[in-house]
Design a protein around this motif. Structure first.
Motif, PDB file in Angstrom:
ATOM      1  N   TRP A  62     -17.923  34.362  18.542  1.00  0.00           N
ATOM      2  CA  TRP A  62     -18.503  33.770  19.744  1.00  0.00           C
ATOM      3  C   TRP A  62     -19.773  34.546  20.086  1.00  0.00           C
ATOM      4  O   TRP A  62     -19.845  35.748  19.933  1.00  0.00           O
ATOM      5  CB  TRP A  62     -17.499  33.764  20.895  1.00  0.00           C
ATOM      6  N   GLN A  63     -20.780  33.781  20.473  1.00  0.00           N
ATOM      7  CA  GLN A  63     -22.080  34.343  20.805  1.00  0.00           C
ATOM      8  C   GLN A  63     -22.516  35.323  19.708  1.00  0.00           C
ATOM      9  O   GLN A  63     -22.722  34.930  18.580  1.00  0.00           O
ATOM     10  CB  GLN A  63     -22.029  34.966  22.192  1.00  0.00           C
ATOM     11  N   ARG A  64     -22.611  36.627  20.021  1.00  0.00           N
ATOM     12  CA  ARG A  64     -23.077  37.609  19.025  1.00  0.00           C
ATOM     13  C   ARG A  64     -21.933  38.387  18.396  1.00  0.00           C
ATOM     14  O   ARG A  64     -22.163  39.255  17.555  1.00  0.00           O
ATOM     15  CB  ARG A  64     -24.027  38.597  19.703  1.00  0.00           C
ATOM     16  N   TYR A  65     -20.697  38.102  18.805  1.00  0.00           N
ATOM     17  CA  TYR A  65     -19.560  38.950  18.433  1.00  0.00           C
ATOM     18  C   TYR A  65     -18.604  38.240  17.482  1.00  0.00           C
ATOM     19  O   TYR A  65     -18.602  37.021  17.361  1.00  0.00           O
ATOM     20  CB  TYR A  65     -18.779  39.358  19.685  1.00  0.00           C
ATOM     21  N   TYR A  78     -19.715  44.018  16.216  1.00  0.00           N
ATOM     22  CA  TYR A  78     -21.104  43.780  16.620  1.00  0.00           C
ATOM     23  C   TYR A  78     -21.963  44.718  15.779  1.00  0.00           C
ATOM     24  O   TYR A  78     -22.375  45.774  16.209  1.00  0.00           O
ATOM     25  CB  TYR A  78     -21.287  44.041  18.110  1.00  0.00           C
ATOM     26  N   ASN A 218     -12.759  32.885  23.648  1.00  0.00           N
ATOM     27  CA  ASN A 218     -13.706  33.492  24.586  1.00  0.00           C
ATOM     28  C   ASN A 218     -13.683  32.770  25.927  1.00  0.00           C
ATOM     29  O   ASN A 218     -13.516  31.550  26.002  1.00  0.00           O
ATOM     30  CB  ASN A 218     -15.117  33.519  24.023  1.00  0.00           C
ATOM     31  N   GLY A 220     -16.255  32.431  28.463  1.00  0.00           N
ATOM     32  CA  GLY A 220     -17.674  32.719  28.629  1.00  0.00           C
ATOM     33  C   GLY A 220     -18.089  33.779  27.628  1.00  0.00           C
ATOM     34  O   GLY A 220     -17.852  33.651  26.427  1.00  0.00           O
ATOM     35  N   GLN A 221     -18.670  34.872  28.102  1.00  0.00           N
ATOM     36  CA  GLN A 221     -19.087  35.962  27.223  1.00  0.00           C
ATOM     37  C   GLN A 221     -17.944  36.924  26.921  1.00  0.00           C
ATOM     38  O   GLN A 221     -18.065  37.763  26.038  1.00  0.00           O
ATOM     39  CB  GLN A 221     -20.235  36.739  27.861  1.00  0.00           C
ATOM     40  N   SER A 237     -17.176  41.907  28.184  1.00  0.00           N
ATOM     41  CA  SER A 237     -18.325  42.303  27.364  1.00  0.00           C
ATOM     42  C   SER A 237     -19.379  43.055  28.162  1.00  0.00           C
ATOM     43  O   SER A 237     -20.139  43.853  27.598  1.00  0.00           O
ATOM     44  CB  SER A 237     -18.954  41.066  26.713  1.00  0.00           C
ATOM     45  N   SER A 467     -21.111  29.711  12.162  1.00  0.00           N
ATOM     46  CA  SER A 467     -20.975  29.737  13.620  1.00  0.00           C
ATOM     47  C   SER A 467     -22.245  30.303  14.231  1.00  0.00           C
ATOM     48  O   SER A 467     -23.268  30.469  13.540  1.00  0.00           O
ATOM     49  CB  SER A 467     -19.774  30.607  14.006  1.00  0.00           C
ATOM     50  N   THR A 468     -22.180  30.632  15.526  1.00  0.00           N
ATOM     51  CA  THR A 468     -23.322  31.257  16.182  1.00  0.00           C
ATOM     52  C   THR A 468     -23.585  32.652  15.639  1.00  0.00           C
ATOM     53  O   THR A 468     -24.687  33.186  15.806  1.00  0.00           O
ATOM     54  CB  THR A 468     -23.080  31.356  17.698  1.00  0.00           C
ATOM     55  N   VAL A 469     -22.580  33.246  14.995  1.00  0.00           N
ATOM     56  CA  VAL A 469     -22.725  34.605  14.467  1.00  0.00           C
ATOM     57  C   VAL A 469     -23.430  34.600  13.120  1.00  0.00           C
ATOM     58  O   VAL A 469     -24.236  35.485  12.813  1.00  0.00           O
ATOM     59  CB  VAL A 469     -21.344  35.287  14.350  1.00  0.00           C
TER      60      VAL A 469
END
Length: 620
Positions: A62-65, A78, A218, A220-221, A237, A467-469
């Protein structure tokens, strides 16, 4: 006689004999189908040299993780791995240490520590024992071996000397992580093993220990996560990568008593619809016992408010078909929920019901909580002895490899089965343990565009698609590293690049009409090496002739037995060129055709080779 084309339908068929599968493919490894033709799969590369502890069974990007759950710990990746494993208990000013000269084993005394062998503890505030066992040696994370209710040992990073006579105590804080889990399932026997009523009275019966399985979503963040049968934990986070997950009951503002959030759950989720936190298989309000068929959800947009009231949307429901929720999948506007005997739809209906369930099918199965994947709006999963799909209705998925997979399947290790997609190539992949293996070593793939099945060997423990990662799939390996897939053309799992051995062999096909013998004296290859990094990539093409389907391959080569040739790309300008023909000497009624590559830098896709055949009589 005109040239005969070697054209086979896509996919591998293993439901019958090699001859019954005529016109198709029969054996393969590291090969997929694209536009109807077989090609070598992409390579893989380790992301970096950082490693984690244990066997990873869960990846959540998710996001950067990336959330990484192993049988020993939970990490947030990360760039590097950050240990966010929740703390079970903390003691202060009670732990002391003892060392023996010449040994790196340290004995810890901490009354009623509650640890199990294999658990982890982190010390702070300890002082040097006087010699090599310094404060820095003690004040770090250690895995323990329990020797008693009040004592345990760990292996230090230094060996004690005669000066290590102190106890390191005085102001020691010991943080004990939640208990570790199993890496593989093992058979247990004795009273309490197996299902209720199984075995003779007083004899006990065999059962299976559960491997450690995490799941995460997740919020959100931030991250909601936990192990099967464990607590519900929250990782914030914004606090930083070195902060551990916290039980949601301990979050600021969390209600206590009967209004407290659930204390235990098998699975956790965050809904896309209105953002509820859901627990599948959890405890009732006012109880600490896990009900494996109960679903509870929090108030909308809340992690901590789970007690139903007129002013919120928290609530619960209990499924009725089955004895245990086995898996769930969030798809489109609903959750699919599998029990051990049925499949449900769980949908958000709004107040006052909030979430409602509807049974979709009875008498369906799923082998593990990770045995499903959704692609192009359809959910696919592996059940007991068969595959399924759901596209608005539950159906058995026709599988040309069903017998092949389940006749060499370790059902004792079915909790290790996991599934994911490679959307780039329209594929759903299942990984599993073969019959004599306690670790994942096989995969089977369904290409939902080609309607084709294929299989191979690969050791992975978890997988997520692009994914986003990352723009490519990420997998977890047994060397405790994360791996990029579909990148490059070689095996870069370790520092030294290795070639990928990829091959595919056809079923037995008639050389002519199946009655007369045919003699093949040359083959005209048709192949592309697009994507290769080697200067002169090549494959080996082999013809394997037979007198009939039960005769075995003909030998020796001087009498028309199997014959091979190397096809090498010679140039790419102005068009890709390769070996013009392969001289062979093959005689038989039937043959199998094989393509194989096992060198560095090779990528290939087969076209439609042709053979030059002349009739060679009717007798052997």
């Amino acid at each position: 006689m005109p040239l005969k084309t070697l054209r086979f339908k896509p996919g591998v068929f293993r439901e019958n004999t090699r001859y019954a599968a005529e016109g198709g493919w029969y054996e393969t490894d590291k090969v997929r189908f694209r536009s109807g033709q077989p090609e070598k799969i992409g390579g893989w590369q380790r992301i970096n040299d950082y490693t984690y502890l244990g066997v990873c069974r869960s990846l959540w990007p998710w996001q950067r993780y990336i959330g990484v759950g192993t049988n020993l710990k939970y990490y947030v990746n990360y760039g590097a791995f950050f240990d966010v494993t929740p703390i079970r208990a903390t003691t202060t000013n009670t732990a002391t240490f003892a060392a023996s000269t010449g040994s790196d084993v340290i004995t810890v005394t901490d009354n009623a520590h509650g640890a199990n062998t294999g658990d982890f503890v982190t010390f702070s505030g300890a002082i040097s024992l006087g010699g090599n066992i310094t404060a820095a040696v003690l004040n770090t994370n250690h895995q323990v071996t329990v020797t008693g209710a009040n004592t345990y040992t760990f292996v230090a990073s230094a060996t004690a000397n005669a000066s290590d006579s102190g106890n390191g105590g005085g102001a020691v804080t010991a943080q004990y992580e939640i208990h570790v889990g199993e890496a593989i399932s093992t058979v247990t026997t004795g009273w309490g093993s197996g299902g209720w009523g199984s075995g003779g009275w007083g004899t006990g019966s065999p059962g299976t220990t559960q491997i450690r399985l995490w799941n995460a979503y997740n919020f959100g963040q931030d991250l909601i996560f936990g192990p099967k049968g464990g607590g519900i934990y929250y990782w914030d986070s914004s606090v930083g990568l070195t902060t551990r997950g916290v039980d949601i009951r301990d979050l600021p503002g969390a209600p206590t008593g009967t209004e407290a959030p659930p204390s235990v759950a098998n699975y956790r989720a965050v809904s896309d619809a209105s953002r509820f936190v859901l627990a599948f298989g959890t405890n009732e309000i006012g109880s600490t016992d896990l009900d494996p068929m109960l679903i509870r959800w929090s108030d909308q947009e809340s992690v901590i408010n789970w007690y139903p009231a007129a002013t919120n949307q928290a609530g619960s429901l209990r499924l009725s078909h089955g004895t245990e929720i086995k898996a769930f999948a969030q798809v489109r506007q609903e959750f699919l929920v599998w029990t051990d005997t049925a499949m449900y739809s769980l949908q958000y209906l709004g107040p006052p019901i909030v979430w409602g369930s509807q049974i979709l099918a009875d008498n369906v199965s799923i082998v593990s909580d990770r045995a499903w994947a959704t692609a192009a709006g359809v959910t696919y999963w592996m059940g007991d002895e068969k595959f399924y799909m759901f596209d608005g209705r539950t159906q058995t998925l026709n599988c040309d490899l069903r017998l092949y997979v389940f006749s060499n399947f370790n059902s004792q290790q079915k909790d290790q089965v996991f599934c994911s997609t490679v959307e780039q190539f329209n594929e759903v992949w299942w990984f599993y343990c073969s019959q004599n293996s306690n670790t994942v070593d096989k995969y089977v793939v369904y290409n939902y565009i080609e309607k084709a099945w294929y299989y191979g060997t690969m050791s992975r423990t978890a997988w997520v698609d692009a994914s986003t990662v990352a723009a490519v799939p990420i997998a977890a390996a047994y060397n405790q590293k994360l791996i990029y897939h579909e990148t490059g053309v070689d095996n870069g799992e370790n520092p030294t690049q290795l070639p990928i051995n990829a091959y595919i062999t056809s079923s037995e096909t008639d050389i002519d009409d199946g009655h007369n013998f045919g003699f093949i004296w040359r083959m005209l290859p048709d192949i592309t090496f697009t994507g290769s990094t080697a200067a002169s990539p090549s494959v080996t093409m082999t013809l394997l002739p037979l007198q009939n389907s039960g005769s075995g391959y003909n030998t020796p080569q001087s009498e028309g037995g199997s014959s091979s040739g190397t096809v090498t790309r010679s140039t790419t300008v102005p068009i890709e060129q390769f070996t013009q023909q392969i001289n062979v000497r093959v005689r038989g009624r039937q043959l199998a055709f094989k393509v194989q590559s096992d060198a560095l830098g090779v990528q290939w896709q087969l076209g439609v080779p042709r053979m030059d055949i002349r009739q060679s009589g009717r007798k052997s």
